[in-house]
Every structure is written in C-alpha cells, then in structure tokens.
Write a protein that holds these residues in place. Structure first.
Motif, PDB file in Angstrom:
ATOM      1  N   ALA A   1       8.625   6.870   0.938  1.00 18.04           N
ATOM      2  CA  ALA A   1       7.837   6.605   1.900  1.00 18.04           C
ATOM      3  C   ALA A   1       7.806   7.799   2.799  1.00 18.04           C
ATOM      4  N   HIS A   2       8.974   8.490   2.911  1.00 16.38           N
ATOM      5  CA  HIS A   2       9.169   9.382   3.701  1.00 16.38           C
ATOM      6  C   HIS A   2       8.548  11.028   3.254  1.00 16.38           C
ATOM      7  N   LEU A   3       7.965  10.943   1.916  1.00 10.04           N
ATOM      8  CA  LEU A   3       7.259  11.797   1.232  1.00 10.04           C
ATOM      9  C   LEU A   3       5.836  11.895   1.488  1.00 10.04           C
ATOM     10  N   LEU A   4       5.415  10.841   2.147  1.00  9.74           N
ATOM     11  CA  LEU A   4       3.735  10.548   2.023  1.00  9.74           C
ATOM     12  C   LEU A   4       3.395  11.851   2.810  1.00  9.74           C
ATOM     13  N   PRO A   5       1.967  11.868   2.680  1.00  7.47           N
ATOM     14  CA  PRO A   5       1.395  12.987   3.762  1.00  7.47           C
ATOM     15  C   PRO A   5       1.020  12.417   5.089  1.00  7.47           C
ATOM     16  N   ASP A   6       1.284  13.557   5.784  1.00  9.00           N
ATOM     17  CA  ASP A   6       1.109  12.929   7.535  1.00  9.00           C
ATOM     18  C   ASP A   6       0.098  12.201   7.838  1.00  9.00           C
ATOM     19  N   ASP A   7      -1.124  12.568   7.261  1.00  5.78           N
ATOM     20  CA  ASP A   7      -2.492  11.696   7.732  1.00  5.78           C
ATOM     21  C   ASP A   7      -2.075  10.135   7.320  1.00  5.78           C
ATOM     22  N   LEU A   8      -1.639  10.038   6.043  1.00  9.30           N
ATOM     23  CA  LEU A   8      -1.292   8.591   5.510  1.00  9.30           C
ATOM     24  C   LEU A   8      -0.312   7.858   6.471  1.00  9.30           C
TER      25      LEU A   8
ATOM     26  N   VAL B   1       0.779  -0.926  -0.037  1.00  4.10           N
ATOM     27  CA  VAL B   1      -0.035   0.007   0.096  1.00  4.10           C
ATOM     28  C   VAL B   1       0.759   1.320  -0.136  1.00  4.10           C
ATOM     29  N   ILE B   2       1.996   1.043   0.783  1.00  2.00           N
ATOM     30  CA  ILE B   2       2.840   2.377   0.436  1.00  2.00           C
ATOM     31  C   ILE B   2       3.340   2.486  -0.826  1.00  2.00           C
ATOM     32  N   THR B   3       3.693   1.210  -1.574  1.00  2.00           N
ATOM     33  CA  THR B   3       4.102   1.388  -2.957  1.00  2.00           C
ATOM     34  C   THR B   3       3.004   2.051  -3.882  1.00  2.00           C
ATOM     35  N   LEU B   4       1.784   1.625  -3.506  1.00  2.00           N
ATOM     36  CA  LEU B   4       0.532   2.036  -4.474  1.00  2.00           C
ATOM     37  C   LEU B   4       0.362   3.711  -4.090  1.00  2.00           C
ATOM     38  N   ALA B   5       0.735   3.980  -2.822  1.00  2.00           N
ATOM     39  CA  ALA B   5       0.494   5.398  -2.643  1.00  2.00           C
ATOM     40  C   ALA B   5       1.516   6.335  -3.298  1.00  2.00           C
ATOM     41  N   CYS B   6       2.969   5.817  -3.188  1.00  2.00           N
ATOM     42  CA  CYS B   6       3.902   6.533  -3.839  1.00  2.00           C
ATOM     43  C   CYS B   6       3.752   6.577  -5.330  1.00  2.00           C
ATOM     44  N   LEU B   7       3.365   5.602  -5.974  1.00  2.00           N
ATOM     45  CA  LEU B   7       2.939   5.472  -7.311  1.00  2.00           C
ATOM     46  C   LEU B   7       1.885   6.610  -7.561  1.00  2.00           C
ATOM     47  N   ARG B   8       1.022   6.624  -6.950  1.00  2.00           N
ATOM     48  CA  ARG B   8      -0.166   7.752  -7.069  1.00  2.00           C
ATOM     49  C   ARG B   8       0.353   9.114  -7.161  1.00  2.00           C
ATOM     50  N   LEU B   9       1.109   9.019  -6.179  1.00  3.38           N
ATOM     51  CA  LEU B   9       1.630  10.508  -5.897  1.00  3.38           C
ATOM     52  C   LEU B   9       2.951  11.039  -6.723  1.00  3.38           C
ATOM     53  N   GLY B  10       3.450  10.215  -7.388  1.00  2.00           N
ATOM     54  CA  GLY B  10       4.682  10.628  -8.342  1.00  2.00           C
ATOM     55  C   GLY B  10       5.873  10.272  -7.451  1.00  2.00           C
ATOM     56  N   HIS B  11       6.079   9.550  -6.357  1.00  2.00           N
ATOM     57  CA  HIS B  11       7.008   9.623  -5.700  1.00  2.00           C
ATOM     58  C   HIS B  11       7.964   8.440  -5.925  1.00  2.00           C
ATOM     59  N   PRO B  12       9.348   8.217  -5.827  1.00  3.34           N
ATOM     60  CA  PRO B  12       9.857   7.127  -5.986  1.00  3.34           C
ATOM     61  C   PRO B  12       9.144   5.777  -5.238  1.00  3.34           C
ATOM     62  N   ALA B  13       9.028   4.902  -5.984  1.00  6.01           N
ATOM     63  CA  ALA B  13       8.090   3.525  -5.550  1.00  6.01           C
ATOM     64  C   ALA B  13       8.643   2.552  -5.155  1.00  6.01           C
TER      65      ALA B  13
END
Length: 251
Positions: free
Chosen positions: A185-192, A167-179
C-alpha cells in the motif's frame, strides 16, 4: 518493546537449536530480513525443514519456546503439509516458525535465504484472484448501503473499511506490488493514496457513512476502469444507484 539486540540474539538461539536438532534438516529466513530489507521493527520468519513426522518436533519446539524463551501465546496457520506457528514473546517479540516437511522446504517467493539444508523448487503462492476481488467490491458496497438504511452504523463502517482494503489489494495486484495484508500500500501512487484518505469514516451518522461510501465507490470505479474497463462500464450504473440517492434516514 524489544531491542534490535534482543531480536538478533533470539535469531542466533533459534538457528543454534535448529542446527543441533537431529530432526531439522534445513533452515531458511523469509520475509524482509531474508533480502536485507528488514528494519528495527521486523519480526523473525524462520522455516524449518523437518524429516519425518512434524508433530514431535512441533511439540518439542513449542515446549522450548515456552519454558526457555518465555512465550506468552501461539497460534497456527496451515500452509500445504506444513504449519506456521506464530509465537508472542516478552517485549512484543514475534516469531513465525514454519515447520515444513523436507519435501516442501523451498522458496515460494523472492523473500528467502537458505541458512543450511537443501531447498527445493516449489510453486509460488497463488496471487489474489481478480474476479474474486471485484466480486467482493460490489458485494461489500451493497451491504454497506443496506446497513446504512438499517441504521446499523458499526456494521456499515465495517463494510466500508473492508471495501477499502479490497480496492487497495486490487490496485497492488494491478501494479505488481505485494498484495497481501496491504504490504504494497505504501507504494501506491500519490493520487490514489490521496483519494483513499477520503474514504475514511469520520463519524457514525447516516450522512457521513453515505459520504464515505460514495467516496469509496468512486475509488473503486476508478480502479476498475484501470483494471478492467469493460467491467467498469457494466458495473458503473449499479454503483451509481448506491450513491446517487441519499439514505432514507436523512432524506
């Protein structure tokens, strides 16, 4: 642990040897160091363009790393027609040396800095496939629940942790971060990030594993609603079946 000075001297020795090796026609740094984002802990990622057969050069360099630099172990990853040979040196110095045919010497992503030689335009690495990730999410959730029912606590923990990683990989993919490898992962929004903390397994009991699985499925469902809302709607009732009923072990 290695010092920055030791690592920098090692990089200089690697480049000097590459420039003196007649079979090496190009060298480039990749990774964070290539784009000026390295820190005290960054390893060394170096791509070497090899003219002709890779095997003699690979074996010659491997012998040098063991005999002169004291390598303790190495292992390989294949990439196209090339080989990434990953070395461990004293002081936990890691060197990732890619030996690539000169026709495959070029960047596949933004982290690339040519030191010498002619790089070629190459197709970028394929990002993770969204459908495959979604499939892994429901697959791992199902197997985690089955393992709880079977009282296979460690296996259940394994599936829950793997579910979190996907799910971390999927979130990074959606947000355009390194997946890959949770590099974004350190770039994910605080709420996530806060929600992901609740997915950690705190003890190996049926109740706790069910709680952690329910928390993880909650994060998965929320992420699917952002990624593919129509798919989230189809899968939501199935996910609810896994989490709404307590395991038989403590019903």
């Amino acid at each position: 642990m290695f010092t920055v000075e030791e690592r920098d001297r090692l990089r200089e020795r690697l480049l000097a040897r590459a420039e003196a090796d007649g079979s090496i026609v190009g060298a480039a740094f990749t990774g964070s160091y290539a784009v000026g984002e390295g820190d005290r802990w960054s390893d060394t990622d170096l791509v070497l363009a090899v003219r002709g057969d890779l095997t003699p050069t690979l074996e010659r360099w491997t012998g040098w790393l063991y005999d002169d630099l004291g390598a303790r172990h190495h292992w390989d990853l294949r990439v196209g027609a090339g080989v990434i040979r990953v070395f461990l040196l004293p002081g936990w110095l890691e060197i990732d040396l890619t030996f690539a045919p000169e026709t495959e010497f070029g960047p596949r992503g933004p982290q690339w800095r040519t030191v010498f030689g002619r790089s070629r335009p190459l197709e970028p690495f394929t990002p993770p496939d969204g459908d495959t990730l979604v499939g892994l999410l429901w697959h791992h959730a199902l197997h985690a629940r089955v393992c709880v029912e079977r009282a296979r606590w460690w296996q259940a923990e394994h599936w829950i942790s793997a579910l979190r990683e996907h799910v971390i990989t999927l979130a990074c993919l959606r947000l355009g971060h390194p997946a890959a490898h949770a590099k974004g992962a350190h770039l994910l929004p605080d709420d996530l990030s806060t929600a992901l903390e609740t997915t950690l397994v705190r003890s190996l009991t049926a109740a706790e594993l069910h709680r952690a699985l329910s928390a993880t499925v909650g994060v998965v469902t929320a992420e699917l609603e952002r990624f593919r809302p129509e798919l989230a709607t189809r899968l939501a009732p199935l996910f609810a079946e896994l989490t709404n009923t307590p395991p038989a072990k403590y019903r």
